[in-house]
Write a protein that holds these residues in place. Structure first.
Motif, PDB file in Angstrom:
ATOM      1  N   ALA A  40     -26.741  -2.896 -10.520  1.00  0.00           N
ATOM      2  CA  ALA A  40     -25.906  -3.140 -11.704  1.00  0.00           C
ATOM      3  C   ALA A  40     -25.909  -4.726 -11.528  1.00  0.00           C
ATOM      4  N   SER A  41     -25.064  -5.302  -9.948  1.00  0.00           N
ATOM      5  CA  SER A  41     -24.480  -6.314  -9.585  1.00  0.00           C
ATOM      6  C   SER A  41     -25.439  -7.605 -10.119  1.00  0.00           C
ATOM      7  N   PRO A  42     -25.485  -8.432 -10.171  1.00  0.00           N
ATOM      8  CA  PRO A  42     -25.910  -9.787  -9.688  1.00  0.00           C
ATOM      9  C   PRO A  42     -25.854 -10.313  -8.464  1.00  0.00           C
ATOM     10  N   ILE A  43     -26.900 -10.725  -8.127  1.00  0.00           N
ATOM     11  CA  ILE A  43     -26.852 -10.708  -6.216  1.00  0.00           C
ATOM     12  C   ILE A  43     -25.556 -11.672  -5.510  1.00  0.00           C
ATOM     13  N   THR A  44     -24.746 -11.807  -6.310  1.00  0.00           N
ATOM     14  CA  THR A  44     -24.102 -13.018  -6.177  1.00  0.00           C
ATOM     15  C   THR A  44     -22.932 -11.963  -5.597  1.00  0.00           C
ATOM     16  N   ALA A  45     -22.530 -10.620  -6.496  1.00  0.00           N
ATOM     17  CA  ALA A  45     -21.658 -10.242  -6.848  1.00  0.00           C
ATOM     18  C   ALA A  45     -21.758  -9.311  -5.369  1.00  0.00           C
ATOM     19  N   ALA A  46     -22.903  -8.919  -5.102  1.00  0.00           N
ATOM     20  CA  ALA A  46     -23.461  -7.672  -4.218  1.00  0.00           C
ATOM     21  C   ALA A  46     -22.959  -8.342  -2.948  1.00  0.00           C
ATOM     22  N   VAL A  47     -23.818  -9.502  -2.584  1.00  0.00           N
ATOM     23  CA  VAL A  47     -23.429 -10.550  -1.107  1.00  0.00           C
ATOM     24  C   VAL A  47     -21.916 -10.398  -0.237  1.00  0.00           C
ATOM     25  N   GLU A  48     -21.263 -10.806  -1.667  1.00  0.00           N
ATOM     26  CA  GLU A  48     -19.897 -10.962  -1.520  1.00  0.00           C
ATOM     27  C   GLU A  48     -19.415  -9.659  -0.864  1.00  0.00           C
ATOM     28  N   ARG A  49     -19.605  -8.394  -1.676  1.00  0.00           N
ATOM     29  CA  ARG A  49     -19.253  -7.098  -1.213  1.00  0.00           C
ATOM     30  C   ARG A  49     -19.686  -6.687   0.246  1.00  0.00           C
ATOM     31  N   PHE A  50     -20.848  -7.081   0.683  1.00  0.00           N
ATOM     32  CA  PHE A  50     -21.256  -6.301   1.260  1.00  0.00           C
ATOM     33  C   PHE A  50     -20.930  -7.860   2.706  1.00  0.00           C
ATOM     34  N   LEU A  51     -21.202  -8.922   2.591  1.00  0.00           N
ATOM     35  CA  LEU A  51     -20.191  -9.904   3.584  1.00  0.00           C
ATOM     36  C   LEU A  51     -19.009  -9.701   4.067  1.00  0.00           C
ATOM     37  N   GLU A  52     -18.073  -9.076   3.048  1.00  0.00           N
ATOM     38  CA  GLU A  52     -16.449  -8.977   2.688  1.00  0.00           C
ATOM     39  C   GLU A  52     -16.476  -7.466   4.497  1.00  0.00           C
ATOM     40  N   SER A  53     -17.100  -6.976   4.266  1.00  0.00           N
ATOM     41  CA  SER A  53     -17.400  -5.798   5.145  1.00  0.00           C
ATOM     42  C   SER A  53     -17.683  -5.746   6.582  1.00  0.00           C
ATOM     43  N   VAL A  54     -18.281  -6.994   6.514  1.00  0.00           N
ATOM     44  CA  VAL A  54     -18.647  -7.274   8.091  1.00  0.00           C
ATOM     45  C   VAL A  54     -17.871  -7.779   9.150  1.00  0.00           C
ATOM     46  N   GLN A  55     -17.588  -7.656   9.852  1.00  0.00           N
ATOM     47  CA  GLN A  55     -16.354  -7.948  10.333  1.00  0.00           C
ATOM     48  C   GLN A  55     -16.755  -9.035  12.052  1.00  0.00           C
ATOM     49  N   ALA A  56     -17.462  -8.503  12.173  1.00  0.00           N
ATOM     50  CA  ALA A  56     -18.192  -9.373  13.161  1.00  0.00           C
ATOM     51  C   ALA A  56     -18.537 -10.875  12.997  1.00  0.00           C
ATOM     52  N   ALA A  57     -17.744 -12.257  13.024  1.00  0.00           N
ATOM     53  CA  ALA A  57     -17.716 -13.232  12.546  1.00  0.00           C
ATOM     54  C   ALA A  57     -19.451 -14.246  12.373  1.00  0.00           C
ATOM     55  N   THR A  58     -20.229 -13.699  13.799  1.00  0.00           N
ATOM     56  CA  THR A  58     -21.733 -14.518  14.133  1.00  0.00           C
ATOM     57  C   THR A  58     -22.128 -13.583  13.322  1.00  0.00           C
ATOM     58  N   THR A  59     -22.648 -12.436  12.853  1.00  0.00           N
ATOM     59  CA  THR A  59     -22.751 -11.912  12.288  1.00  0.00           C
ATOM     60  C   THR A  59     -22.761 -11.982  10.560  1.00  0.00           C
ATOM     61  N   ARG A  60     -21.668 -12.161  10.799  1.00  0.00           N
ATOM     62  CA  ARG A  60     -21.352 -12.052   8.677  1.00  0.00           C
ATOM     63  C   ARG A  60     -22.385 -13.592   8.604  1.00  0.00           C
ATOM     64  N   THR A  61     -22.061 -15.115   9.562  1.00  0.00           N
ATOM     65  CA  THR A  61     -22.616 -16.033   9.730  1.00  0.00           C
ATOM     66  C   THR A  61     -24.459 -16.216   9.232  1.00  0.00           C
ATOM     67  N   GLY A  62     -25.476 -15.003  10.622  1.00  0.00           N
ATOM     68  CA  GLY A  62     -26.089 -14.665  10.104  1.00  0.00           C
ATOM     69  C   GLY A  62     -26.649 -14.080   8.495  1.00  0.00           C
ATOM     70  N   TYR A  63     -26.206 -13.276   8.241  1.00  0.00           N
ATOM     71  CA  TYR A  63     -26.313 -12.662   6.959  1.00  0.00           C
ATOM     72  C   TYR A  63     -26.318 -13.625   5.831  1.00  0.00           C
ATOM     73  N   ALA A  64     -25.043 -14.005   5.644  1.00  0.00           N
ATOM     74  CA  ALA A  64     -24.528 -14.957   5.256  1.00  0.00           C
ATOM     75  C   ALA A  64     -26.568 -17.093   4.447  1.00  0.00           C
ATOM     76  N   GLU A  65     -26.549 -17.027   5.780  1.00  0.00           N
ATOM     77  CA  GLU A  65     -27.604 -17.525   5.285  1.00  0.00           C
ATOM     78  C   GLU A  65     -28.600 -16.910   4.702  1.00  0.00           C
ATOM     79  N   THR A  66     -29.050 -15.642   5.469  1.00  0.00           N
ATOM     80  CA  THR A  66     -30.654 -14.752   4.797  1.00  0.00           C
ATOM     81  C   THR A  66     -29.759 -14.783   3.460  1.00  0.00           C
TER      82      THR A  66
END
Length: 68
Positions: free
Chosen positions: A14-40
């Motif tokens: 039910a979430s808009p994309i921005t809320a879902a993305v924020e929740r997901f990125l907060e769960s990723v611990q490795a900075a390089t992985t988080r950066t890659g996902y954030a770009e996608t």
């Protein structure tokens, strides 16, 4: 007997994309992985718009993001 629903956090579907993305990125611990996902996810948000509901994403939208 009546059923009362308790308020809770929005479900990912039910979430808009921005809320879902924020929740997901907060769960990723490795900075390089988080950066890659954030770009996608930034490309996905650009394709759909920031308030687009996650539950209605289509395979074509995912394909457009991955065709870079």
């Amino acid at each position: 007997m009546s059923v009362v629903s308790f308020p809770g956090p929005p479900t990912p579907a039910a979430s808009p994309i921005t809320a879902a993305v924020e929740r997901f990125l907060e769960s990723v611990q490795a900075a390089t992985t988080r950066t890659g996902y954030a770009e996608t996810f930034a490309r996905l948000t650009a394709v759909t718009g920031p308030q687009y509901p996650v539950a209605t994403l289509t395979p074509e939208q995912y394909a457009a993001v991955m065709e870079r």
